[in-house]
Design an enzyme around this catalytic site. Structure first.
Site, mmCIF file in Angstrom:
data_model
loop_
_atom_site.group_PDB
_atom_site.id
_atom_site.type_symbol
_atom_site.label_atom_id
_atom_site.label_comp_id
_atom_site.label_asym_id
_atom_site.label_seq_id
_atom_site.Cartn_x
_atom_site.Cartn_y
_atom_site.Cartn_z
ATOM 1 N N VAL A 172 -8.531 -10.309 -12.998
ATOM 2 C CA VAL A 172 -7.124 -10.605 -12.744
ATOM 3 C C VAL A 172 -6.320 -9.206 -12.412
ATOM 4 O O VAL A 172 -5.778 -8.946 -11.632
ATOM 5 C CB VAL A 172 -6.441 -11.516 -13.588
ATOM 6 C CG1 VAL A 172 -5.145 -11.732 -12.940
ATOM 7 C CG2 VAL A 172 -7.091 -12.838 -13.613
ATOM 8 N N GLN A 231 -7.511 -6.928 -9.522
ATOM 9 C CA GLN A 231 -7.126 -7.707 -8.227
ATOM 10 C C GLN A 231 -5.427 -7.581 -7.977
ATOM 11 O O GLN A 231 -5.142 -7.165 -7.130
ATOM 12 C CB GLN A 231 -7.138 -9.290 -8.131
ATOM 13 C CG GLN A 231 -7.047 -9.943 -7.039
ATOM 14 C CD GLN A 231 -7.587 -9.439 -5.660
ATOM 15 O OE1 GLN A 231 -8.501 -8.764 -5.699
ATOM 16 N NE2 GLN A 231 -6.732 -9.507 -4.422
ATOM 17 N N GLU A 232 -4.778 -7.584 -9.136
ATOM 18 C CA GLU A 232 -3.259 -7.139 -8.996
ATOM 19 C C GLU A 232 -3.046 -5.781 -8.711
ATOM 20 O O GLU A 232 -2.147 -5.569 -7.693
ATOM 21 C CB GLU A 232 -2.762 -7.635 -10.210
ATOM 22 C CG GLU A 232 -2.782 -9.017 -10.397
ATOM 23 C CD GLU A 232 -1.689 -9.973 -9.685
ATOM 24 O OE1 GLU A 232 -0.924 -9.296 -8.948
ATOM 25 O OE2 GLU A 232 -1.730 -11.329 -9.585
ATOM 26 N N SER A 233 -3.504 -4.936 -9.577
ATOM 27 C CA SER A 233 -3.238 -3.573 -9.384
ATOM 28 C C SER A 233 -4.061 -2.590 -9.468
ATOM 29 O O SER A 233 -3.962 -0.998 -9.377
ATOM 30 C CB SER A 233 -2.144 -3.262 -10.629
ATOM 31 O OG SER A 233 -3.124 -3.252 -11.875
ATOM 32 N N TYR A 270 -7.209 -14.748 -3.021
ATOM 33 C CA TYR A 270 -6.839 -13.995 -4.390
ATOM 34 C C TYR A 270 -8.015 -14.722 -5.321
ATOM 35 O O TYR A 270 -8.529 -13.808 -6.169
ATOM 36 C CB TYR A 270 -5.667 -14.414 -4.776
ATOM 37 C CG TYR A 270 -5.171 -14.004 -6.238
ATOM 38 C CD1 TYR A 270 -4.610 -12.795 -6.293
ATOM 39 C CD2 TYR A 270 -5.251 -14.687 -7.377
ATOM 40 C CE1 TYR A 270 -4.207 -12.229 -7.756
ATOM 41 C CE2 TYR A 270 -4.737 -14.180 -8.491
ATOM 42 C CZ TYR A 270 -4.418 -13.093 -8.687
ATOM 43 O OH TYR A 270 -3.950 -12.512 -9.929
#
Length: 476
Positions: free
Chosen positions: A319, A322-324, A449
């Site tokens: 996660v 994928q976010e940063s 996502y």
């Protein structure tokens, strides 16, 4: 780092992990005919032990393997195990190197069913098959990224193609050889489709033919191999039984028909093939490199988050990537910041310092835990509940609930991610979004996502070991 060094590093890591763990989608690729698994005995109404259902499987990414946590998995394993439970019958698994070896065992009476992704082509008079269309797969030609990508067998050069041992003796393969006499079709003697796919990616094998679902189940790990074209259109999978076992065959066919009609098969297929094609080989290559160079800085905090909030650390790391991309000062155009990309309001609610990676990671784990525990209906099963929570993390719980309502109105299952993800993108339409207070959203984004997180998580399952918290000494 040069590309070839990155690939070498990744392969070295995979080899090291394989020596310590049984990696996901792999048990062992040596030929064996030993019993691999036997469920506890079951007694009939008279108290006598019922004979087990002896199932022939093979160790393969789409059939049967042990995952990194030591649990048995695989599409055919899941299905045959569920069928045995519906029959209140113990299951005994025997593994074989090839479908032909398993069919020979069926002929000899050594097994009761062959569940190895067979088709009805070339069915002998000693066998009968199920008819339910629970899964289909085509054959595809793969080529090395260093080579020209052909659009037909006529364009293949040099004229040599290595063929998966699973399909080399298939009647459709015989027809392909007849129609293409100038091509040398060579059997993969290793009986190992994943190694064959990997060899194509490494340019050790220039062209190969494998089943498409095998390629789909493995593409995040052997990402250099390219899919050129479909060699043979999709064919239905079947289970095979002895010719006189009509009763158990009919029961199996009824079981497969039922789970296909009620949508349960979608959940099983999603587990093994529900990954996006949008994640490119370059994406996976960069991710694999950062697993080695960046993830070690934060691994302990992800593991602390698992211990505190129960979110598996490799999922949380996926996660975060994928976010940063594991950048602690990442800032999006919408103002979310940090390694877990918190909004200012959410960070304030969870007392998170957005630019402190430990604070952000622990806050993200708590947020996901609360979405799963408090935000979603208790009846939703795993892994669907996790996928819903990830979608809510990305777009908000209200939009996810709206999509579940749309799914229910369409008479699909609102508790299954494969059904709901088809309805999420509809919320961008004003006429549909007007039915809900939250209004329209770009709800194709959470679908991408979730599937991207799942792809990265799948890779991490291979590259990183599970975390086992240390037992705390009991206080006096």
């Amino acid at each position: 780092m040069p590309r070839f060094r990155v690939v070498a590093v990744v392969l070295a890591v995979l080899a090291a992990i394989a020596a310590l763990l049984l990696p996901v989608k792999i048990l062992t690729w040596v030929e064996t005919r030993a019993v691999s698994s036997t469920s506890p005995p079951v007694n009939d109404l008279n108290g006598a032990s019922k004979p087990p259902l002896r199932a022939a499987l093979m160790v393969h990414p789409t059939i049967y393997y042990t995952d990194p946590n030591g649990e048995l998995a695989g599409l055919e394993y899941d299905l045959i195990s569920a069928f045995a439970k519906t029959q209140n019958t113990p299951l005994e698994i025997k593994t074989f190197a090839t479908p032909d070896a398993a069919r020979l065992a069926l002929l000899r009476g050594e097994v009761d069913v062959v569940a190895m992704g067979n088709t009805v082509d070339g069915l002998s008079t000693t066998e009968i098959a199920t008819k339910a269309r629970y899964q289909e797969s085509a054959w595809v030609l793969l080529n090395s990224p260093q080579k020209f990508t052909p659009k037909s067998l006529a364009e293949v050069f040099p004229k040599r193609v290595v063929v998966s041992s699973r399909i080399y003796t298939h009647p459709r393969m015989t027809e392909l050889r007849r129609k293409n006499p100038t091509i040398s079709f060579v059997e993969d003697t290793k009986n190992d489709d994943e190694s064959l796919i990997s060899a194509v990616g490494d340019d050790e094998v220039q062209y190969a033919i494998v089943e498409e679902d095998t390629f789909n189940a493995s593409r995040h790990f052997h990402y250099d191999a390219q899919r050129a074209f479909v060699v043979q259109p999709a064919m239905s999978r079947v289970w095979l039984f002895a010719h006189d076992a009509t009763a158990v065959r009919d029961s199996a066919n009824a079981f497969l028909t039922r789970i296909t009609r009620d949508g349960q098969i979608a959940r099983v297929l999603d587990r093994y093939f529900g990954f996006p094609q949008k994640i490119s080989p370059v994406d996976i290559e960069v991710f694999s490199e950062r697993v080695n160079t960046v993830l070690p800085r934060y691994r302990t905090w992800f593991q602390q988050a698992q211990e505190t909030y129960g979110i598996e650390w490799r999922l949380l790391a996926a996660v975060s990537y994928q976010e940063s991309h594991w950048e602690t000062d990442a800032t999006s155009e919408t103002g979310v910041r940090g390694i877990m990309q918190f909004t200012e309001d959410t960070a304030r609610r969870y007392n998170v310092d957005r630019l402190d990676p430990r604070s952000s990671i622990l806050g993200g784990a708590r947020y996901l835990m609360e979405l799963k525990r408090n935000g979603l209906a208790a009846r939703i099963q795993e892994p669907d509940k996790t996928w819903f929570a990830l979608a809510a993390y990305n777009i908000g719980l209200a939009h996810v609930e709206n999509a579940r309502i749309l799914t229910q109105r369409a008479r699909k299952n609102p508790d299954m991610w494969p059904d709901v993800r088809r309805h999420l993108p509809l919320l961008i339409k004003p006429e549909i979004a007007a039915q809900f207070k939250t209004g329209p959203c770009r709800c194709g984004m959470p679908v991408d996502y979730v599937e991207s997180v799942r792809a990265y998580y799948d890779v991490l399952l291979r590259l990183e070991a599970p975390y086992q918290p240390k037992l705390r000494a009991a206080s006096n």
